[in-house]
Design a protein around this motif. Structure first.
Motif, PDB file in Angstrom:
ATOM      1  N   LEU A 158      -5.792  -3.026  21.106  1.00  0.00           N
ATOM      2  CA  LEU A 158      -4.366  -2.711  21.243  1.00  0.00           C
ATOM      3  C   LEU A 158      -4.111  -1.980  22.550  1.00  0.00           C
ATOM      4  O   LEU A 158      -3.116  -2.241  23.242  1.00  0.00           O
ATOM      5  N   GLY A 159      -4.999  -1.069  22.910  1.00  0.00           N
ATOM      6  CA  GLY A 159      -4.874  -0.372  24.188  1.00  0.00           C
ATOM      7  C   GLY A 159      -4.979  -1.327  25.366  1.00  0.00           C
ATOM      8  O   GLY A 159      -4.237  -1.199  26.358  1.00  0.00           O
ATOM      9  N   ILE A 160      -5.879  -2.310  25.275  1.00  0.00           N
ATOM     10  CA  ILE A 160      -6.007  -3.304  26.345  1.00  0.00           C
ATOM     11  C   ILE A 160      -4.724  -4.117  26.475  1.00  0.00           C
ATOM     12  O   ILE A 160      -4.231  -4.370  27.584  1.00  0.00           O
ATOM     13  N   SER A 161      -4.163  -4.510  25.339  1.00  0.00           N
ATOM     14  CA  SER A 161      -2.920  -5.290  25.356  1.00  0.00           C
ATOM     15  C   SER A 161      -1.782  -4.494  25.991  1.00  0.00           C
ATOM     16  O   SER A 161      -1.012  -5.018  26.802  1.00  0.00           O
ATOM     17  N   LEU A 162      -1.674  -3.217  25.624  1.00  0.00           N
ATOM     18  CA  LEU A 162      -0.621  -2.373  26.205  1.00  0.00           C
ATOM     19  C   LEU A 162      -0.866  -2.126  27.684  1.00  0.00           C
ATOM     20  O   LEU A 162       0.081  -2.006  28.473  1.00  0.00           O
ATOM     21  N   ASN A 163      -2.129  -2.086  28.093  1.00  0.00           N
ATOM     22  CA  ASN A 163      -2.460  -1.857  29.495  1.00  0.00           C
ATOM     23  C   ASN A 163      -2.086  -3.042  30.375  1.00  0.00           C
ATOM     24  O   ASN A 163      -1.884  -2.898  31.588  1.00  0.00           O
ATOM     25  N   LEU A 164      -1.966  -4.233  29.758  1.00  0.00           N
ATOM     26  CA  LEU A 164      -1.610  -5.439  30.505  1.00  0.00           C
ATOM     27  C   LEU A 164      -0.102  -5.630  30.610  1.00  0.00           C
ATOM     28  O   LEU A 164       0.354  -6.655  31.104  1.00  0.00           O
ATOM     29  N   TRP A 165       0.651  -4.639  30.139  1.00  0.00           N
ATOM     30  CA  TRP A 165       2.108  -4.784  30.068  1.00  0.00           C
ATOM     31  C   TRP A 165       2.696  -5.064  31.449  1.00  0.00           C
ATOM     32  O   TRP A 165       2.501  -4.332  32.405  1.00  0.00           O
ATOM     33  N   GLY A 166       3.449  -6.139  31.537  1.00  0.00           N
ATOM     34  CA  GLY A 166       4.176  -6.442  32.767  1.00  0.00           C
ATOM     35  C   GLY A 166       3.349  -7.086  33.860  1.00  0.00           C
ATOM     36  O   GLY A 166       3.841  -7.316  34.960  1.00  0.00           O
ATOM     37  N   ILE A 167       2.060  -7.407  33.587  1.00  0.00           N
ATOM     38  CA  ILE A 167       1.231  -8.015  34.622  1.00  0.00           C
ATOM     39  C   ILE A 167       1.708  -9.440  34.896  1.00  0.00           C
ATOM     40  O   ILE A 167       2.018 -10.200  33.981  1.00  0.00           O
TER      41      ILE A 167
END
Length: 459
Positions: free
Chosen positions: A38-47
């Motif tokens: 989930l943290g990885i998914s949130l870290n990719l936000w807006g890429i």
């Protein structure tokens, strides 16, 4: 793509955990792993998806895919947490069930992140096959066998229709790539089998979300499947299919024909009306929620009438519905786990024997019915507002009437908890049921109090 790869790696770990005798650590380690994903998914936000050059033709990383993927991961965390107690006495190893749920999640993420129709179909098949296995997982239970066989036959038929549609679209355009197909659809000169292919794909997806008139499988499959599988189908699988349908339609073309819009209106009205009227007649809680899910599928279809602005509303509605569903099923699984059926009579007197669980499922049902202050009310309000703006006042009137009808069968269960006497002895409730139910309903209430927190994610 790294989210999908990480999820699959976690699924492989779950299978290996049995070999290394890590069964007791399986659930907590899997939950921690999902939180990390989930943290990885949130870290990719807006890429920008163009930077993922190795997979850009297959996977599109954008706000839409990240938002829905994060929702799916959160729902899977809840389902895995409940699985530890639910499968503890099952003859099959718990690692198998946890691994299947993780692989199911990989298919779900692929279905909302696809940039290519081949990836879209792979996601559908991974998710569907996982559900077929889970539905028939109680080998000695004839109802589970029937549910698995019925879901497998009907689901395979729907997948075949989707695949046939993909073939027609490829034959008409020469591409599986969604961006290329959308560019070609803007012009003239495409052969007749292009709209036929889109129609077939949409028909198959309407089956996946159990929208009328493709809903007949849902009540029997929901009732016969193990309660944990029903919870997965009712929450995670349904919102995945709805999000994938939305992305598929908007990915094929940014605007819809008048004929297609009228078809969506008719299907929406049929789903809401049939679902609610049939739910009034049910005494089995899982069948009741199956028809309720059919009704909610009709509400969700309203989002297809405002494609350019409805992504945030669809995210909000699916999150509100799924969180309420998770909270309610956490209670249902506990109450009916040692029973032969899931009749409403099993909930008699729950308001006196366990006030907290009764309050949680009451709040969940009120959210599904669209009562303030819960997120379900604001979700329906947003959909109705957009439908009125799009010129579908009659559809909104039908939706309001159906919301009123739904109160009847939701209150049937609520009244049983608070007005009837309990017939069974009070049993100790494992902490995990409290934890999942409380967290899910609190998130639902927070969404209702601060709806902009979710709606602004895709703006």
């Amino acid at each position: 793509m790294q989210v999908v790869i990480t999820i699959v790696s976690l699924g492989v770990f779950c299978l290996l955990a049995e070999i290394f005798n890590l069964r007791k650590l399986l659930v907590p380690v899997t939950v921690i792993g999902l939180l990390a994903i989930l943290g990885i998914s949130l870290n990719l936000w807006g890429i920008d998806p163009s930077i993922d050059s190795n997979y850009v033709s297959m996977i599109a990383v954008d706000k839409f895919s990240n938002a829905f993927s994060s929702l799916f991961i959160l729902l899977t965390i809840f389902l895995v947490a409940l699985s530890g107690d639910f499968y503890k006495d099952h003859p099959t190893k718990i690692s198998d069930f946890i691994a299947i749920k993780i692989f199911l999640l990989a298919g779900a993420v692929a279905m909302v992140s696809f940039a290519n129709l081949s990836m879209f179909f792979l996601g559908i098949e991974v998710l569907s096959i996982s559900l077929y296995v889970l539905a028939a997982s109680r080998r000695l239970d004839i109802k589970s066998n029937e549910a698995g066989m019925k879901y497998f036959l009907m689901g395979s038929f729907a997948s075949g229709i989707i695949l046939f549609g993909i073939c027609l679209i490829y034959g008409a355009t020469g591409y599986f790539d969604l961006a290329e197909i959308k560019d070609l659809s803007q012009g003239a000169g495409l052969p007749i089998w292009f709209p036929i292919g889109i129609t077939l794909m949409i028909i198959g997806m309407l089956f996946k979300i159990a929208a009328a008139p493709f809903h007949f499988w849902a009540p029997d499959v929901y009732e016969g499947s193990p309660s944990m599988t029903t919870a997965t189908m009712s929450t995670l699988a349904k919102v995945v299919a709805m999000a994938a349908l939305y992305k598929l339609v908007i990915g094929m073309n940014s605007s819809l024909s008048t004929t297609f819009e009228m078809v969506i209106v008719v299907v929406s009205i049929l789903s809401m009306t049939i679902g609610n009227i049939m739910a009034l007649r049910q005494d089995n809680v899982k069948r009741m929620l199956a028809f309720s899910g059919i009704s909610h599928a009709g509400f969700m279809l309203m989002a297809l009438l405002s494609l350019t602005t409805a992504a945030s509303t669809l995210l909000y509605y699916t999150a509100a519905y799924a969180l309420a569903g998770i909270a309610s099923f956490a209670v249902i699984i506990y109450v009916t786990r040692n029973k032969d059926n899931e009749g409403i009579a099993n909930f008699n007197g729950l308001g006196k024997t366990n006030p907290l669980l009764a309050a949680i499922i009451t709040a969940s049902l009120l959210s599904m019915a669209g009562i303030p202050i819960f997120a379900g009310f604001f979700a329906k309000f947003m959909l109705f507002t957009q439908a009125i703006t799009a010129g579908y006042l009659f559809l909104v009137i039908v939706g309001v009437i159906n919301s009123i009808i739904s109160i009847g069968y939701y209150f049937k269960l609520i009244l049983a908890m608070y007005t009837k006497e309990a017939s069974d002895e009070v049993q100790a409730v494992p902490f995990v049921y409290y934890a999942v139910a409380v967290v899910a309903i609190l998130l639902n209430i927070i969404m209702g109090l601060y709806p902009s927190f979710v709606t602004n994610l895709l703006r």
